[in-house]
Design a protein around this motif. Structure first.
Motif, PDB file in Angstrom:
ATOM      1  N   THR A 196      -1.309   1.994  11.219  1.00 63.56           N
ATOM      2  CA  THR A 196      -2.237   0.884  11.444  1.00 63.56           C
ATOM      3  C   THR A 196      -1.865  -0.329  10.603  1.00 63.56           C
ATOM      4  O   THR A 196      -1.821  -1.464  11.118  1.00 63.56           O
ATOM      5  N   LEU A 197      -1.591  -0.125   9.318  1.00 60.79           N
ATOM      6  CA  LEU A 197      -1.247  -1.248   8.447  1.00 60.79           C
ATOM      7  C   LEU A 197       0.119  -1.825   8.800  1.00 60.79           C
ATOM      8  O   LEU A 197       0.317  -3.045   8.735  1.00 60.79           O
ATOM      9  N   MET A 243       1.535  -5.442   7.483  1.00 52.72           N
ATOM     10  CA  MET A 243       1.467  -5.268   6.036  1.00 52.72           C
ATOM     11  C   MET A 243       2.627  -4.409   5.528  1.00 52.72           C
ATOM     12  O   MET A 243       3.250  -3.665   6.286  1.00 52.72           O
ATOM     13  N   HIS A 244       2.888  -4.511   4.215  1.00 53.04           N
ATOM     14  CA  HIS A 244       3.948  -3.728   3.597  1.00 53.04           C
ATOM     15  C   HIS A 244       3.365  -2.385   3.155  1.00 53.04           C
ATOM     16  O   HIS A 244       2.510  -2.340   2.278  1.00 53.04           O
ATOM     17  N   ARG A 301     -12.866  -5.507   9.959  1.00 54.81           N
ATOM     18  CA  ARG A 301     -11.843  -4.854  10.778  1.00 54.81           C
ATOM     19  C   ARG A 301     -11.147  -3.816   9.900  1.00 54.81           C
ATOM     20  O   ARG A 301      -9.993  -3.949   9.516  1.00 54.81           O
ATOM     21  N   GLU A 302     -11.909  -2.767   9.568  1.00 54.16           N
ATOM     22  CA  GLU A 302     -11.407  -1.787   8.605  1.00 54.16           C
ATOM     23  C   GLU A 302     -10.467  -0.774   9.251  1.00 54.16           C
ATOM     24  O   GLU A 302     -10.606  -0.423  10.422  1.00 54.16           O
ATOM     25  N   VAL A 303      -9.539  -0.289   8.442  1.00 59.05           N
ATOM     26  CA  VAL A 303      -8.600   0.736   8.895  1.00 59.05           C
ATOM     27  C   VAL A 303      -9.316   2.079   9.017  1.00 59.05           C
ATOM     28  O   VAL A 303      -9.099   2.842   9.960  1.00 59.05           O
ATOM     29  N   VAL A 330       0.862  -1.196   0.000  1.00 54.89           N
ATOM     30  CA  VAL A 330       0.000   0.000   0.000  1.00 54.89           C
ATOM     31  C   VAL A 330       0.893   1.238   0.000  1.00 54.89           C
ATOM     32  O   VAL A 330       1.854   1.314   0.771  1.00 54.89           O
ATOM     33  N   ILE A 331       0.581   2.200  -0.873  1.00 56.72           N
ATOM     34  CA  ILE A 331       1.327   3.471  -0.918  1.00 56.72           C
ATOM     35  C   ILE A 331       0.350   4.608  -0.608  1.00 56.72           C
ATOM     36  O   ILE A 331      -0.631   4.804  -1.314  1.00 56.72           O
TER      37      ILE A 331
END
Length: 575
Positions: free
Chosen positions: A452-453, A458-459, A571-573, A442-443
């Motif tokens: 959070t990510l 996560m990357h 479980r959303e950001v 994710v960018i």
């Protein structure tokens, strides 16, 4: 009496004419109202000379303005405000006042013996314009972004600070601990009275008159003036009472209805307030203009220092720290209210009041211009700030990229930009095929998303997707599937078509998925190099059609239960 009616007629007529000019030249309406007042006032063409008329018009406008400000203060939002907003607002207000006292006393303004020019100016400069900020952020669709939410949270807490100052203001001539405690006690009695009545009496009354709009409007006005008179009896000001009246109604079940019905009257009397304020502004001399420019310069510099620093120290990143500072860099219309209370109490000089009004005008014009271009301004500032040693959230990524010859290790799937659609997508992947999450990069430049990510393993690459350098360093050229899920209306510095062309030039073989809000853009995106274009209105229409079918079949409750079950699992950001 006839003279007052004539003066109000002139005020409204000139406010309307100059308001039209401001509208077509895209300038703040408040600026037009101030100029209208100056033109017809005693220092302009002299058509309105009666000080009694000016005072009555100003006080009525002020009472309605503060009542509406109170109605728009949501105490529940303040209670729920995150620590980022609380620290940002605390740093901005405390830092702004301390710097203000040092600066304004340092340039020779009075701070005692019945004259408090420096104090009023430092309080006025600590407040930002709700009218200007909300208007510009709404037009830019940035109210619901992280910098937008921080900006609005700080504005609300600024209003609370102003209320506390107005509570102490009548006692400035005799500012002892006992006097302050008595003032706070009087405010406590006023607030308690308003809250008790608004909780136990007003709901019953408004419930019975809810279907009579004229009585709802009249009831709201009666409430405003009643609490104003109670404040007067407690040796507080009617203006303070009207503010408390509004705040006590802000969480009231009928608050929205009251606000809607009072809005027209509010606009009428707020217009009168700013016109009457313009009437008090004399033709500026060199000293007034010089002081006004110093006030404006101090406001901008102090706002950047006191807003940027707390946010940066709380690791919000350079962009999310700079944008609220830029958004808040003007003087509030509430500041003019504070200044006028000082004039009425003879705490500050006319020259100081006039300089503050001119500073408000200068910053209203400049701030509107700069806020409209805040993204470009921020991009221009981030580079120099990094060069002087300030680290952004991407400093680890930049160090890693430097060791790898300038290229990161993007994974098979890249999501460019992260907002609600991407948040929902990740939740759906997590529910259906969690292993795919390990293949995603994710960018985005939202610090909340980044943290959070990252915490979820996560990357994530922190960066601006509109910058080709960000895409290169993130390794987009190695990805197999690239998803652009943010619509053009929310993108900053680019649009989907431009991004598709950039990505395609960096990666000729990847499958690119873009997003279109307007049907006419679909073909343009395909021509730019997209392999698939999502049109959100189609999926929304499909879902709504299923809801209609369920309703017609008597299965709407089942459909809702199905949706509720899906929502409970997510479980959303970005909820």
């Amino acid at each position: 009496m006839h003279e007052l009616i004539r003066d109000i007629t002139l005020s409204i007529l000139f406010a309307w004419v100059l308001g039209l000019l401001a509208h077509f030249s895209r300038q703040p309406l408040i600026l037009a109202y101030l100029i209208a007042g100056f033109l017809i006032g005693p220092f302009g063409m002299g058509w309105v000379k009666s000080q009694e008329s000016i005072t009555v018009i100003s006080e009525l406008g002020l009472i309605f303005m503060l009542f509406m400000i109170g109605l728009e203060i949501d105490l529940k939002k303040i209670v729920r405000a995150g620590k980022v907003i609380l620290f940002a607002a605390g740093g901005q207000l405390i830092g702004g006042v301390l710097l203000g006292i040092l600066f304004f006393v340092g340039i020779g303004l009075s701070m005692g013996n019945g004259h408090f020019d420096a104090l009023y100016l430092c309080v006025a400069c600590a407040l930002s314009s709700t009218v200007i900020i909300v208007k510009v952020l709404y037009e830019k669709r940035e109210l619901d972004t992280l910098p937008g939410r921080i900006t609005l949270g700080v504005l609300v807490l600024q209003d609370i600070f102003a209320i506390l100052f107005l509570a102490v203001q009548p006692s400035l001539d005799n500012l002892q601990v006992s006097v302050i405690l008595i003032s706070i006690g009087r405010v406590g009695v006023l607030v308690a009275t308003a809250l008790v009545l608004s909780r136990y009496v007003l709901p019953w009354l408004f419930h019975h008159i809810a279907r009579r709009p004229e009585l709802v409007l009249l009831g709201a006005l009666a409430w405003c003036f009643l609490i104003g008179e109670i404040a007067e009896k407690l040796h507080l000001s009617r203006e303070m009472g009207s503010l408390v009246a509004g705040v006590s109604l802000s969480t009231f079940p009928y608050a929205l209805d009251v606000t809607a019905k009072v809005t027209t009257l509010r606009d009428f009397f707020i217009t009168l307030f700013f016109v009457s304020l313009g009437m008090t502004i004399p033709i500026p001399g060199a000293s007034v203009i010089g002081l006004a420019l110093m006030i404006a310069a101090f406001t901008v510099v102090s706002r950047v220092v006191t807003t940027f620093a707390p946010l940066y120290l709380m690791k919000q990143g350079l962009r999310a720290s700079l944008l609220p500072a830029i958004n808040l860099a003007q003087i509030s219309e509430f500041s003019l209210v504070v200044i006028q209370t000082g004039v009425a109490a003879r705490h500050i000089s006319t020259e100081t009041s006039s300089a503050a009004s001119f500073a408000f005008v200068v910053l209203a014009v400049l701030s509107t211009f700069v806020m409209a271009r805040s993204d470009q301004v921020t991009r221009g500032l981030i580079g120099p700030l990094k060069r002087i040693g300030l680290r952004d959230l991407d400093h680890k990524h930049e160090a890693d990229a430097g060791h790898e010859g300038g290229h990161g290790e993007a994974r098979r799937i890249v999501i460019l930009g992260f907002f609600r659609a991407a948040s929902a997508l990740l939740s759906e992947i997590e529910r259906r095929s969690p292993a795919v999450l390990e293949q995603i990069t994710v960018i985005d430049f939202n610090p909340l998303v980044f943290r959070t990510l990252t915490d979820r393993g996560m990357h994530v690459v922190y960066g601006d997707i509109s910058s080709v350098d960000t895409l290169v360093h993130a390794g987009v050229g190695k990805a197999e599937l690239i998803i652009l899920s943010i619509p053009d209306s929310l993108l900053k510095g680019a649009d989907n078509e431009k991004l598709v062309r950039h990505v395609r030039s960096l990666n000729p073989t990847a499958k690119i998925v873009a997003t279109a809000e307007i049907l006419a853009n679909v073909n343009d995106l395909y021509e730019a190099g997209a392999d698939y274009v999502t049109v959100t209105r189609l999926s929304d229409a499909d879902e709504l059609y299923k809801v209609i079918e369920a309703a017609q079949a008597g299965l709407l409750e089942d459909k809702r239960a199905e949706t509720d079950a899906l929502l409970s699992e997510r479980r959303e950001v970005l909820p």
